[in-house]
Scaffold this motif. Structure first.
Motif, PDB file in Angstrom:
ATOM      1  N   SER A   1      21.070 141.817  25.694  1.00 34.81           N
ATOM      2  CA  SER A   1      20.240 142.963  25.330  1.00 34.81           C
ATOM      3  C   SER A   1      20.858 143.777  24.202  1.00 34.81           C
ATOM      4  O   SER A   1      20.164 144.535  23.532  1.00 34.81           O
ATOM      5  CB  SER A   1      20.034 143.864  26.542  1.00 34.81           C
ATOM      6  OG  SER A   1      21.257 144.487  26.919  1.00 34.81           O
ATOM      7  N   PHE A   2      22.170 143.650  24.001  1.00 33.17           N
ATOM      8  CA  PHE A   2      22.904 144.413  22.978  1.00 33.17           C
ATOM      9  C   PHE A   2      22.692 145.921  23.157  1.00 33.17           C
ATOM     10  O   PHE A   2      22.761 146.688  22.191  1.00 33.17           O
ATOM     11  CB  PHE A   2      22.480 143.987  21.570  1.00 33.17           C
ATOM     12  CG  PHE A   2      22.699 142.527  21.305  1.00 33.17           C
ATOM     13  CD1 PHE A   2      23.979 142.030  21.113  1.00 33.17           C
ATOM     14  CD2 PHE A   2      21.637 141.637  21.280  1.00 33.17           C
ATOM     15  CE1 PHE A   2      24.184 140.679  20.874  1.00 33.17           C
ATOM     16  CE2 PHE A   2      21.834 140.287  21.051  1.00 33.17           C
ATOM     17  CZ  PHE A   2      23.112 139.805  20.851  1.00 33.17           C
ATOM     18  N   GLY A   3      22.442 146.319  24.404  1.00 37.57           N
ATOM     19  CA  GLY A   3      22.263 147.735  24.690  1.00 37.57           C
ATOM     20  C   GLY A   3      21.014 148.333  24.067  1.00 37.57           C
ATOM     21  O   GLY A   3      20.915 149.555  23.914  1.00 37.57           O
TER      22      GLY A   3
ATOM     23  N   THR B   1      11.716 146.916  23.358  1.00 39.24           N
ATOM     24  CA  THR B   1      10.824 147.028  22.207  1.00 39.24           C
ATOM     25  C   THR B   1      11.549 146.839  20.881  1.00 39.24           C
ATOM     26  O   THR B   1      10.906 146.790  19.833  1.00 39.24           O
ATOM     27  CB  THR B   1      10.147 148.415  22.205  1.00 39.24           C
ATOM     28  OG1 THR B   1      11.176 149.433  22.255  1.00 39.24           O
ATOM     29  CG2 THR B   1       9.220 148.570  23.406  1.00 39.24           C
ATOM     30  N   HIS B   2      12.876 146.743  20.906  1.00 46.23           N
ATOM     31  CA  HIS B   2      13.624 146.549  19.667  1.00 46.23           C
ATOM     32  C   HIS B   2      13.274 145.179  19.075  1.00 46.23           C
ATOM     33  O   HIS B   2      13.090 144.201  19.807  1.00 46.23           O
ATOM     34  CB  HIS B   2      15.130 146.624  19.945  1.00 46.23           C
ATOM     35  CG  HIS B   2      15.950 146.678  18.692  1.00 46.23           C
ATOM     36  ND1 HIS B   2      16.290 145.553  17.989  1.00 46.23           N
ATOM     37  CD2 HIS B   2      16.501 147.730  18.026  1.00 46.23           C
ATOM     38  CE1 HIS B   2      17.018 145.894  16.933  1.00 46.23           C
ATOM     39  NE2 HIS B   2      17.165 147.210  16.935  1.00 46.23           N
TER      40      HIS B   2
ATOM     41  N   LEU C   1      14.110 137.460  20.700  1.00 53.56           N
ATOM     42  CA  LEU C   1      14.737 136.625  21.731  1.00 53.56           C
ATOM     43  C   LEU C   1      13.788 136.295  22.859  1.00 53.56           C
ATOM     44  O   LEU C   1      14.018 135.343  23.620  1.00 53.56           O
ATOM     45  CB  LEU C   1      15.987 137.333  22.271  1.00 53.56           C
ATOM     46  CG  LEU C   1      17.114 137.563  21.259  1.00 53.56           C
ATOM     47  CD1 LEU C   1      18.268 138.316  21.890  1.00 53.56           C
ATOM     48  CD2 LEU C   1      17.597 136.249  20.668  1.00 53.56           C
ATOM     49  N   ALA C   2      12.706 137.075  23.006  1.00 58.38           N
ATOM     50  CA  ALA C   2      11.724 136.811  24.057  1.00 58.38           C
ATOM     51  C   ALA C   2      10.712 135.737  23.649  1.00 58.38           C
ATOM     52  O   ALA C   2       9.927 135.270  24.478  1.00 58.38           O
ATOM     53  CB  ALA C   2      10.983 138.103  24.406  1.00 58.38           C
ATOM     54  N   GLN C   3      10.728 135.312  22.378  1.00 57.36           N
ATOM     55  CA  GLN C   3       9.783 134.299  21.903  1.00 57.36           C
ATOM     56  C   GLN C   3      10.178 132.917  22.452  1.00 57.36           C
ATOM     57  O   GLN C   3      11.351 132.635  22.682  1.00 57.36           O
ATOM     58  CB  GLN C   3       9.787 134.249  20.373  1.00 57.36           C
ATOM     59  CG  GLN C   3       9.419 135.551  19.684  1.00 57.36           C
ATOM     60  CD  GLN C   3       7.983 135.934  19.921  1.00 57.36           C
ATOM     61  OE1 GLN C   3       7.073 135.128  19.803  1.00 57.36           O
ATOM     62  NE2 GLN C   3       7.781 137.189  20.287  1.00 57.36           N
ATOM     63  N   PRO C   4       9.186 132.010  22.636  1.00 55.30           N
ATOM     64  CA  PRO C   4       9.529 130.632  23.029  1.00 55.30           C
ATOM     65  C   PRO C   4      10.303 129.946  21.905  1.00 55.30           C
ATOM     66  O   PRO C   4      10.067 130.214  20.728  1.00 55.30           O
ATOM     67  CB  PRO C   4       8.157 129.976  23.242  1.00 55.30           C
ATOM     68  CG  PRO C   4       7.197 130.820  22.472  1.00 55.30           C
ATOM     69  CD  PRO C   4       7.731 132.217  22.504  1.00 55.30           C
ATOM     70  N   ASN C   5      11.215 129.061  22.287  1.00 57.77           N
ATOM     71  CA  ASN C   5      12.045 128.416  21.264  1.00 57.77           C
ATOM     72  C   ASN C   5      12.110 126.904  21.408  1.00 57.77           C
ATOM     73  O   ASN C   5      13.139 126.276  21.207  1.00 57.77           O
ATOM     74  CB  ASN C   5      13.455 129.012  21.266  1.00 57.77           C
ATOM     75  CG  ASN C   5      14.187 128.761  22.562  1.00 57.77           C
ATOM     76  OD1 ASN C   5      13.580 128.404  23.572  1.00 57.77           O
ATOM     77  ND2 ASN C   5      15.499 128.938  22.557  1.00 57.77           N
TER      78      ASN C   5
END
Length: 906
Positions: free
Chosen positions: A4-6, A10-11, A17-21
């Motif tokens: 999450s990098f803190g 919504t960042h 990172l939430a996209q399918p890969n």
């Protein structure tokens, strides 16, 4: 692992990172038997009385074993697995429904269908293969009515849409079982892509192993059979048995996904006995804000990523802005210009790119790199804290990124090829490089000190040249007995200089005092009682801190005493001088009387007194010169020692490069040969000598011949050249370099500083590649050096070097622009398929060979709409939308592909 990098969800980077890969490995059990099968076939040793109990325990065992996909395959029936299917799907496990069929020869085949397929329909299909109308009755486990070719054609046809796996091929009722009717034809069924084996491939008996590896003529297949572990699982306890599961890489959990995996089994299928490769550095995702890329979010696959799309859809922009974020080096001048202009146009002022990167050694750790145009890169840790470091500091090695035509540009630069070769040097080379740098610094310091000493000695010699004449004049005064008459005065003069000498002698003591004060505060970090309290020998180790404190106390006490002694000494010196001054004044009065008497005798006593003073000062300089000479000898010896170590490191480095070139050639498998040439190019040598000769006002065109001789000499010794110039061996220089007498004198006159710089010079090594241009599989190699190759062949040779043994991501923009198409398919794609399991790749391409033959794990289709670049669709080849996009963008559409197929008579 998600980071999450803190930052809030919504960042932009969290959104990326939430996209399918693309495709991921899933643990699959593809021959799971339901409760009814175990009851009917005497496999009920699992101890469960009801199907519900069986299903609950089975799902729990699947979850514990991290099995994410199952196929339920009762003999000839799908309906018996309905309960287990529902329980598994409710737990988030994907289920391929199906059944186990048998051919007319009795060979068992697993028939799998897409998740969600209606079970009643599957029962009717099974009945058709069995040769009856309607579902196959319970208890009927007989053979089917179709051959292997017919069964596979039916199941995998467009109407049924399933996929077949030859079941337990080396066991009873398998196509390679020795106990039944043997025939090579079922194994050679062209559309049968996969077979199940009970364990590791190497555990197969020699005859079976030969067949599996396509080594038997009778069983030879056009396409290598995909081998999976899919053994009968007859209850929860058998989920973790050896040979029950395989890891299969899929983007879509569909029959088409399985088909794609079976078509490319090497990178897509991992047997139960095989371990996953070690983790490698990977770019997890990237997000852009502002500029033409505003709103773009990408999550990358850990293996092969391919960007496709028409021209102007942002493929190059993504790679170049990623390079900008990392502040990665750009070797080619043309590549630098293209990069700068593209980044400026894409990001514009205030545009920002964020990149998440993960390293796996020595532990899994992630960093967030952010860069706003046109500012520096910022690095955050996993908690979001900003670190005072650059990307290279935390990543240790930066991703390798090459823009359009950059590889072809690098192929023209032998020194950059050497930089690529250095990637394969042994680990000790890094330590040797640091040691070399330190030695270069020390050699530079000794050079500067020797030049300073030589200058000071020369100045002393120049001043001391007066001493013989002064001694001669003094001898004349001695004949007049003037020294004896003025002896008292000369001794008073000498006394007057002693006060400054005493003050000068105290200066080193003052410096030592300052050093003591600095050293008195020792670092106790890690040695204090609080730091040691968790250690097993804390009490014993406490003595370390105590020993430092003892030294600290003595140092502080010594500094205090020394400070007091210096203060006292200066006070005493001042007191002595103040007491001495009146005595000197009285002596001067007596001297004046004596001087007036001498003047009456026509004797110039003032000249003698000045002469005595000058001789005394020169005698002091003579002593200093002796010290300078001794120091010069010491520094020269120090330089000789350093120089021996330095030359040893240079020699080791050159030998390592040659050995590494040989090893890399072997790894490149008779396709590329690597050759290393030392001390070339010689631009550094030519520049050094040109500047030295120019400093000596030796003219512009006059020394062109000298520089050409240095540049073109086949074998050159920098040490020999430096020594010949230092000793002014013009005859040797004429013979070695083919120079005239005047030219040799010019070269020999470069000076001491240039000679020492020659000794320190670290000329680069150049690397040349030779490409085997013979057809793949041809018996005899045909080698061609880079200079004789086409642009595409040169780029091919360099790319093979780039693709070899590295753990950092490799990104290339449109490699096909500089590569021969045949080499892409024959040379490059096979390497990519092998290396992508150990390394992350990102290619932007218009060539279908890279994503299709390379079996890309993530294909990203880009589009340009409303002044912005966006992702149109993404996934792997089994994703229907991606399949259609590849067909349209890279193949020119289905019709164009069909035309080419007909034209070439495929």
């Amino acid at each position: 692992m998600k980071f999450s990098f803190g930052l809030p969800e919504t960042h932009p980077i969290r959104q990326a990172l939430a996209q399918p890969n693309g495709s991921q490995f899933y643990r699959c059990a593809l021959q799971v038997n339901p409760f009814a099968y175990t009851q009917e076939n005497g496999k009920a040793g699992h101890g469960f009385a009801t199907e519900e109990e069986y299903n609950v325990a089975f799902v729990a065992a699947l979850k514990e074993a991290n099995v994410q996909i199952i196929a339920i395959t009762d003999h000839w029936r799908a309906r018996t697995g309905a309960g287990l299917r529902d329980a598994a799907e409710a737990a988030g496990i994907t289920v391929f429904p199906g059944f186990e069929a048998a051919t007319s020869l009795g060979h068992h085949v697993l028939c799998l269908f897409n998740p969600g397929t209606e079970i009643t329909r599957l029962d009717l299909l099974a009945g058709e293969l069995r040769g009856i109308t309607g579902p196959v009755p319970c208890g009927d486990n007989g053979d089917g009515v179709k051959t292997m070719d017919e069964l596979v054609h039916k199941v995998q046809g467009a109407e049924w849409g399933g996929i077949c796996i030859a079941a337990h091929v080396t066991l009873a009722n398998g196509v390679l079982w020795d106990g039944g009717e043997r025939s090579s034809k079922p194994w050679k069924c062209e559309n049968l892509y996969a077979s199940a084996i009970p364990g590791a491939i190497t555990d197969l008996l020699p005859g079976k192993l030969d067949i599996a590896q396509n080594g038997q003529t009778e069983y030879h297949r056009k396409r290598l059979m995909a081998l999976v572990n899919a053994g009968d699982v007859n209850g929860p306890a058998q989920v973790s048995k050896v040979g029950a599961t395989s890891s299969i890489k899929l983007a879509d959990l569909t029959v088409e996904g399985l088909r794609q995996a079976f078509l490319d089994p090497t990178p897509r299928i991992r047997l139960d006995s095989e371990t996953a490769p070690d983790g490698h550095m990977e770019i997890l995702g990237a997000a852009w804000e502002g500029g033409l890329l505003d709103g773009l979010r990408l999550s990358f696959n850990t293996n092969l990523n391919v960007l496709i799309g028409g021209r102007g859809t942002g493929k190059s922009s993504i790679l170049e802005t990623l390079r900008y974020a990392f502040d990665a080096p750009i070797a080619g001048s043309e590549a630098r210009r293209n990069h700068d202009s593209l980044v400026k146009a894409m990001l514009r002022n205030g545009g920002k790119i964020s990149v998440a990167v993960q390293r796996h050694t020595p532990a899994v750790v992630a960093y967030l790199i952010e860069r706003t145009y046109a500012g520096p890169a910022i690095v955050r840790d996993e908690n979001g804290d900003v670190l005072d470091v650059k990307p290279l500091d935390v990543l240790r090695q930066l991703p390798e990124i090459y823009g359009q035509h950059e590889i072809a540009e690098l192929a023209r630069d032998p020194t950059h090829l050497t930089t690529l070769l250095r990637r394969f040097l042994p680990p000790r080379a890094a330590a040797a490089a640091s040691q070399k740098e330190a030695l270069q610094k020390e050699l530079g310091e000794t050079r500067q000190r020797l030049l300073t000493l030589d200058k000071e000695i020369a100045t002393s010699d120049e001043r001391l040249a007066r001493l013989p004449a002064l001694h001669l004049r003094r001898a004349e005064y001695e004949k007049a007995d003037l020294p004896a008459k003025l002896d008292a005065h000369t001794r008073w003069q000498r006394e007057g200089t002693l006060f400054q000498i005493a003050r000068d002698r105290l200066k080193p003591v003052q410096e030592a005092l300052e050093a003591l004060r600095t050293a008195s505060a020792l670092d106790h970090d890690g040695l204090t009682p609080s730091a040691l309290q968790d250690l097993p020998n804390a009490e014993l180790l406490g003595g370390l801190d105590e020993s430092l404190r003892q030294v600290e106390a003595v140092t502080l006490r010594t500094a205090t005493e020394l400070d007091a002694a210096l203060t006292s000494s200066r006070a005493q010196l001042e007191l002595v001088q103040q007491t001495w001054k009146p005595l000197r004044t009285a002596a001067d009065e007596e001297l004046q009387v004596q001087l007036r008497a001498l003047q009456a005798e026509n004797v110039d006593s003032s000249d003698y007194l000045q002469l005595a003073k000058d001789i005394y000062q020169l005698q002091l300089i003579e002593k200093q010169r002796t010290g300078l000479l001794a120091e010069r000898d010491t520094v020269r010896q120090r330089r000789r020692n350093l120089f021996t170590d330095y030359q040893g490191i240079l020699g080791d480095e050159q030998r390592d490069l040659v050995r590494t070139a040989s090893q890399v050639t072997t790894k490149l498998g008779n396709r590329v040969r690597v050759r290393v040439k030392h001390l070339t190019p010689r631009d550094g040598l030519v520049k050094l000598v040109r500047e030295a000769m120019a400093a000596n006002n030796q003219g512009g065109q006059k020394y062109t011949v000298v520089l050409d001789a240095l540049q073109n000499k086949a074998d050159i010794s920098l040490l020999g050249l430096a020594e010949a110039c230092r000793r002014n061996e013009t005859a040797n220089l004429r013979q070695e370099y083919g120079l005239s007498a005047g030219q040799a004198e010019q070269l020999a006159g470069i000076g001491a500083e240039a000679c020492m710089k020659l000794e320190e010079l670290d000329l680069p090594s150049s690397t040349d590649l030779e490409l085997n241009v013979a057809e793949v599989g041809a018996g005899e190699a045909v080698w061609r050096p880079l200079a004789e190759l086409s642009v595409g062949q040169r780029a091919t040779a360099v790319l093979r070097l780039l693709l070899l043994d590295s753990s950092v991501p490799l990104m290339i923009d449109q490699p096909e622009d500089d590569l021969d198409n045949r080499f892409i398919a024959d040379d490059i794609v096979p390497i990519i398929k092998d290396q992508k399991q150990k390394r992350q790749f990102l290619f932007a391409t218009h060539n279908a060979n890279v994503p299709v033959l390379g079996d890309a794990d993530l294909i990203v289709g880009l589009a340009y709409e409303h002044d912005h670049i966006r992702v149109g669709t993404s996934g792997a080849l089994e994703t229907p939308a991606v399949h259609q996009l590849v067909e349209k963008v890279l193949e020119g559409g289905k019709e164009a592909f069909a035309r080419r197929r007909a034209k070439y008579n495929f």
